[in-house]
Design an enzyme around this catalytic site. Sequence first.
Site, mmCIF file in Angstrom:
data_model
loop_
_atom_site.group_PDB
_atom_site.id
_atom_site.type_symbol
_atom_site.label_atom_id
_atom_site.label_comp_id
_atom_site.label_asym_id
_atom_site.label_seq_id
_atom_site.Cartn_x
_atom_site.Cartn_y
_atom_site.Cartn_z
ATOM 1 N N ARG A 48 50.137 43.696 -68.221
ATOM 2 C CA ARG A 48 48.701 43.637 -68.493
ATOM 3 C C ARG A 48 48.172 42.234 -68.217
ATOM 4 O O ARG A 48 47.068 42.050 -67.722
ATOM 5 C CB ARG A 48 48.402 44.035 -69.943
ATOM 6 C CG ARG A 48 46.958 43.763 -70.339
ATOM 7 C CD ARG A 48 46.547 44.435 -71.651
ATOM 8 N NE ARG A 48 47.518 44.280 -72.698
ATOM 9 C CZ ARG A 48 47.702 43.183 -73.445
ATOM 10 N NH1 ARG A 48 46.975 42.086 -73.208
ATOM 11 N NH2 ARG A 48 48.601 43.156 -74.411
ATOM 12 N N TYR A 100 22.953 50.000 -59.463
ATOM 13 C CA TYR A 100 23.770 51.198 -59.689
ATOM 14 C C TYR A 100 23.528 51.733 -61.102
ATOM 15 O O TYR A 100 23.442 50.968 -62.064
ATOM 16 C CB TYR A 100 25.235 50.841 -59.484
ATOM 17 C CG TYR A 100 26.199 51.923 -59.895
ATOM 18 C CD1 TYR A 100 26.065 53.220 -59.414
ATOM 19 C CD2 TYR A 100 27.240 51.653 -60.773
ATOM 20 C CE1 TYR A 100 26.943 54.221 -59.797
ATOM 21 C CE2 TYR A 100 28.132 52.636 -61.161
ATOM 22 C CZ TYR A 100 27.975 53.929 -60.674
ATOM 23 O OH TYR A 100 28.836 54.904 -61.069
ATOM 24 N N ASP A 172 26.654 41.862 -57.364
ATOM 25 C CA ASP A 172 27.493 42.998 -56.990
ATOM 26 C C ASP A 172 27.447 43.087 -55.464
ATOM 27 O O ASP A 172 26.419 43.413 -54.874
ATOM 28 C CB ASP A 172 26.951 44.275 -57.630
ATOM 29 C CG ASP A 172 27.840 45.483 -57.372
ATOM 30 O OD1 ASP A 172 28.538 45.513 -56.338
ATOM 31 O OD2 ASP A 172 27.816 46.415 -58.191
ATOM 32 N N LYS A 197 35.113 51.479 -53.079
ATOM 33 C CA LYS A 197 34.272 51.814 -51.941
ATOM 34 C C LYS A 197 34.844 51.247 -50.632
ATOM 35 O O LYS A 197 35.903 51.658 -50.198
ATOM 36 C CB LYS A 197 32.851 51.320 -52.211
ATOM 37 C CG LYS A 197 32.311 51.676 -53.607
ATOM 38 C CD LYS A 197 32.360 53.149 -53.943
ATOM 39 C CE LYS A 197 31.547 53.536 -55.174
ATOM 40 N NZ LYS A 197 32.034 53.013 -56.460
#
Length: 383
Positions: A48, A100, A172, A197
């Site tokens: 992690r 978004y 972004d 994406k």
Amino acid sequence: MNNPLDTLLIHGGLTTDSKTGAVNTPIYQTSTYAQAALGQNLGYEYSRTKNPTRDGIESLIAELEGGKFGFAFASGMAAIGTILSLFKSGDKILISHNVYGGTFRILDKVFSNFNIRYEIIDMRDLSSLESAITPEVKALLIETPANPLMSVISLQQIAKVAKAKGILSIVDNTFMTPYLQRPLEFGIDIVVHSATKYLGGHSDVVAGLAVTSDEALAERIGFLQNSIGGVLAPFDSFLLIRGIKTLGLRMQRHCENALQIAEFLSSHSGVQKVYYPGLPTDEGYCIHKEQARGGGGMISFELKEGYDYREFFASTRLIALAESLGGVESLLCHPASMTHASIPAEIRAKVGITDSLIRLSVGIEYANDLIEDIAQAIERAKR
């Protein structure tokens, strides 16, 4: 389209194995690491916190964005959520007027519970932006081109205003990728991506990335990444590195196809409006050209009155109706009921996200095939 990143896409980051010489990053599918003694390890304790495969993608995206510190997350929203966790109760974040829907939702429904507020601002209007920056405002969060109306905001101006006011600027960069646009070069503090994406590029991985050059900021983001724990898994890190190797070739084709389709739509008698920053007629074209190397692969458009957009969606044969974007295959989306459904209807109407708006993620298929499919679907949509 020659690009200085073409070689770096293949050879950048810690993406070869110094131990074996493997040219592909190994998948370190391990949760923990043996330690020689108390306080003695080889740089890894628990996956992690740190994993060699994740190190590969984190170092790669940092290099590609021209930054110093990269962070990989389990999704784009995990990246956004972690970055928003930099702020505290009473802080306010200004967001650009179309973003978004998931970004809006997490601010409106999650971080509002912790008294972190937001305000929607058309950041193309600098005077309105500057007047909206009150003492509680701690960051500007934008997309350019924005999702889904492709509106363009000056990165240089956003960075300049943020620095003058002593607040953070967050961009972004999902639609453009570092291949076409590098916000850090314009003074932006943090860049985020839904790497699901274009960076992944094949609709087979869900991932998020963040990059900064500020060491103190990176330390805070790293602490939050480890504490919250929404990190990218080793196998997904491997897939993302592999996807990025072909990013240059794919983005070139995305841009070429999108421009052809945007020109076709602009001249079609059944199309009311086309939103694409690669068209010289687009209102954001000049600013976009100054800060990006191409128009990208995303187009939005509206059909004229007398055409049924529902029938259009039902009539394409090659292009699928689906959430997401940026894959090798072309995808259609209805923002009002899909990606931006979480935004209240009155806000959607105010910013221009109408029920008739169609968003197209242009793939790398043969452009004429895509144009033929769109043309026949428009014809069938005619009442």
